[in-house]
Structure formats: structure tokens, C-alpha cells
Design an enzyme around this catalytic site. Structure first.
Site, mmCIF file in Angstrom:
data_model
loop_
_atom_site.group_PDB
_atom_site.id
_atom_site.type_symbol
_atom_site.label_atom_id
_atom_site.label_comp_id
_atom_site.label_asym_id
_atom_site.label_seq_id
_atom_site.Cartn_x
_atom_site.Cartn_y
_atom_site.Cartn_z
ATOM 1 N N PRO A 36 55.462 38.660 -19.613
ATOM 2 C CA PRO A 36 54.647 37.496 -19.218
ATOM 3 C C PRO A 36 55.086 36.226 -19.914
ATOM 4 O O PRO A 36 55.327 36.200 -21.120
ATOM 5 C CB PRO A 36 53.236 37.919 -19.654
ATOM 6 C CG PRO A 36 53.255 39.410 -19.585
ATOM 7 C CD PRO A 36 54.638 39.807 -20.027
ATOM 8 N N SER A 80 53.924 52.200 2.782
ATOM 9 C CA SER A 80 55.243 52.470 3.371
ATOM 10 C C SER A 80 55.146 53.101 4.756
ATOM 11 O O SER A 80 56.156 53.576 5.294
ATOM 12 C CB SER A 80 56.040 53.407 2.450
ATOM 13 O OG SER A 80 55.418 54.682 2.365
ATOM 14 N N HIS A 108 46.532 54.424 1.069
ATOM 15 C CA HIS A 108 47.901 54.347 0.562
ATOM 16 C C HIS A 108 48.924 54.415 1.708
ATOM 17 O O HIS A 108 49.744 55.333 1.798
ATOM 18 C CB HIS A 108 48.171 55.476 -0.446
ATOM 19 C CG HIS A 108 49.317 55.164 -1.367
ATOM 20 N ND1 HIS A 108 49.423 55.700 -2.630
ATOM 21 C CD2 HIS A 108 50.414 54.366 -1.214
ATOM 22 C CE1 HIS A 108 50.533 55.273 -3.210
ATOM 23 N NE2 HIS A 108 51.145 54.456 -2.361
ATOM 24 N N ILE A 142 59.136 43.687 -4.099
ATOM 25 C CA ILE A 142 57.919 43.755 -3.290
ATOM 26 C C ILE A 142 57.040 42.542 -3.549
ATOM 27 O O ILE A 142 56.505 41.934 -2.613
ATOM 28 C CB ILE A 142 57.156 45.061 -3.560
ATOM 29 C CG1 ILE A 142 57.949 46.260 -3.017
ATOM 30 C CG2 ILE A 142 55.768 45.025 -2.917
ATOM 31 C CD1 ILE A 142 57.344 47.613 -3.331
#
Length: 348
Positions: A191, A313, A310, A168
Site C-alpha cells: 500500500p 470465471s 462464485h 483483474i
């Protein structure tokens, strides 16, 4: 052979429901299904599970699969499948100790969520939330034009930071390349670590015309990003990661974009930074405490923060594929014809 008992917590889009109905007709499964599009009532869930014999649960993001649910289901429960990419609503330790398998649908929603991420970047930076309120509240006719009225910041030559550079995160960045951004920084679950070629799913690192590199640290990601897009999973280490301390390292002209999970961002810290002028704004598809976000919630009231319910999707095509894959996952775990793993979560 007796049919396998399944409980499904929602009315499914046709793509998934068709496979369920086919399996019912063949006698492979016996299904108890909440008949509405609204969330299944927890009392209904528990009452059905108390009847015993359920081998599988197909749930949604809003269904809490906790110790009480697992204990009520008992030893017959072998698999849980959620129609979502995330699984923070599920007690993973509870599944693991019982040997219960878990399926999710992450790849089905990659494109749709990346679209929302790019949209929120544009909405926040171009102050679309403020502009829409101006029109809806009838203030446009009485708002005289001025050279800097509703001016935001451009994406051109900007630095885009991606916190969580999985599919994503990568596809969101790919969406933004056409806007002439200057460079991109990213962090993975480690990281400072460079993304291995096998995880460069869209060949961005080898084909992009702009510099894309791993940030040396979270501090560098914070201090250099003009747009920080949050795409990482919610874990103990990422919960509350976007804190007062993190935000204090960001530019005053920067924006926070969150399409991942609400609790990754400390909402009070974010609001304080925006109100103090230490952050230009934010675009949020997810908020800590959702869906209990009323119209008078401080984040909603702040004109520099765009809040969506939200919908990452929320395309018909994506939700249909998610429904199908959630059924296929459960069927695969239970050995039912038509089953095929889209994604099984490793609970080891």
C-alpha cells in the site's frame, strides 16, 4: 517407457479433455479420472492415491490438497495443477518441502472475472437485487411508484477503489471507465507504492482520461472510495482485512464488491455495517464458507447485498481455456508432449 500416472478430480471441458485423451491414446499417460461434473469424493481421492505411483494431480478449487493427500500420494508425486487462479485450497508448504511443482490458470479468467466485478458494481449500486426480489415475490403490482423508489447511487463522478491492482483489478477498472467515473485509487501488495510501468498491463496509467493513482494507505482507500472492489489474493495479511475497523472508515454511501476470496471480508462485520446504515450495500461473488451458504444465510437475506455463487470465471470460453491450461501446466511439469506452462507458482 511406462505411462505417467495422473489423477484428475473432475470431468473436464472438451478443450482440456481432448489433450488428456490424446495423451492416453499415445500411451504417454495413464489416467484415473472422476467421471462426474460434481466434486470428487475425498474418500475416492485417497483410495486412488493409496494405490501409489501417481506423478500428477489435476484438481479443482473445491479439492483440498492438504498434508493428508500429499502424504498419501507419496514420493512419486511431482506436480499439482489446479483449474483455478487461486490456490488457497492447496498446502503450499507441503508442496515446497517435497519439491512438488504447482500450476494455476490466472490469465484465462481475467476477462470473465472483470465482467462480473463490473456487473456487481452496477447490481449493488442500482439495487438490482432488491428489484429482482420485488418482481419474483410478486410485489411489483402492489408497490406504488414514488420518486425515490429503488433509487441507488450513480457511478458518474464517483471514486472507484481497487484493492489489489493486478490484471483483474486493472481490467475491472477499465470496464468501468465508460460509466463516467471521476477518479480511481488503488493499492498493490505494498500500500502506497505506485504501480511500476511494467505492471500496467492495459496502459491505464498512461492513457486514461481520469486520475488514477496509488492510495497513500489502506485508510485513504477506505475513506475515499465510493465503490471498493476487492481483487487481491487471499494471504495471511489480507484474511479478514475488510474488518469492522476498515468498514468504519468508509462512507455510508459506499459499496463493497468482492470478486477475490470470501475470507478477505469479515462477513459479520459487513452485515453489521449494512444493517446499521453505515454502508450502502455490497456485491459478492465470493463468501467465506462457500459453497455452504443456505437460503437463510444472513448475507443472502439482506436485500442490500447481492450474493452470487462464485461465477467469476463462468463463461464457456473461459472454463474451456482453464481446462486446457490446467492440463498443459501438468504436462509441462511432467515432461509430457503437449505441455506448456500457463503459470507456475513460485514456491520458494
Amino acid at each position: 517407457m511406462s505411462p505417467i500416472k495422473i489423477i484428475i478430480s473432475r470431468s473436464l471441458p472438451q478443450e482440456g479433455q481432448a489433450l488428456v485423451d490424446q495423451s492416453i491414446a499415445s500411451g504417454a499417460v495413464e489416467v484415473v479420472q472422476w467421471p462426474k461434473e460434481s466434486s470428487a469424493e475425498r474418500e475416492w481421492y485417497l483410495a486412488q492415491l493409496k494405490k501409489g505411483g501417481f506423478a500428477g494431480i489435476l484438481c479443482m478449487l473445491g479439492d483440498k490438497i492438504d498434508e493428508e493427500v500429499l502424504e498419501t500420494a507419496g514420493p512419486s508425486l511431482k506436480a499439482v495443477s489446479t483449474m483455478s487462479a487461486g490456490y488457497d485450497h492447496i498446502d503450499l508448504k507441503g508442496l515446497a518441502k517435497r519439491g512438488i511443482r504447482l500450476g494455476t490458470t490466472p490469465d484465462a479468467l481475467t476477462d470473465a472475472t472483470a465482467d462480473i466485478g463490473a456487473m456487481l458494481v452496477l447490481m449493488a449500486s442500482r439495487r438490482a437485487g432488491e428489484a429482482i426480489r420485488l418482481v419474483v415475490n410478486g410485489k411489483w403490482p402492489v408497490s406504488p411508484w414514488s420518486p425515490l423508489q429503488l433509487c441507488g447511487h450513480s457511478l458518474q463522478k464517483s471514486t472507484v477503489g481497487i484493492l489489489g491492482f493486478g490484471k483483474i483489478g486493472q481490467l475491472t477498472l477499465k470496464r468501468l471507465l465508460g460509466f463516467g467515473i471521476g477518479q480511481a485509487l488503488y493499492t498493490t501488495s505494498q500500500p502506497g507504492a505506485t504501480l511500476p510501468p511494467s505492471k500496467d498491463y492495459f496502459n491505464l496509467l498512461t492513457t486514461s482520461s481520469i486520475p488514477i493513482r496509488a492510495a497513500t494507505s489502506l485508510d485513504e482507500l477506505a475513506s475515499q472510495s465510493d465503490f471498493l472492489i476487492i481483487c487481491c489474493a487471499l494471504t495471511p495479511s489480507t484474511s479478514g482485512l475488510i474488518s469492522t475497523s476498515f468498514l468504519s472508515k468508509m462512507k455510508k454511501t459506499a459499496y463493497i464488491i468482492n470478486t477475490a476470496r470470501g475470507p478477505i471480508v469479515d462477513s459479520e462485520a459487513l452485515l453489521a455495517a449494512v444493517e446499521a446504515g453505515n454502508l450502502a450495500g455490497a456485491g459478492l461473488d465470493v463468501v467465506s464458507g462457500e459453497p455452504n451458504i443456505p437460503a437463510d444465510h444472513p448475507l443472502v437475506l439482506n436485500e442490500k447485498i447481492v450474493v452470487l455463487p462464485h461465477i467469476g470465471s463462468a463463461t464457456i470460453e473461459t472454463r474451456g481455456l482453464m481446462a486446457l491450461q490446467s492440463v498443459q501446466n501438468l504436462w509441462a511439469a511432467l515432461g509430457i508432449e503437449g505441455g506448456e506452462w500457463a503459470n507456475e507458482v513460485n514456491l520458494d
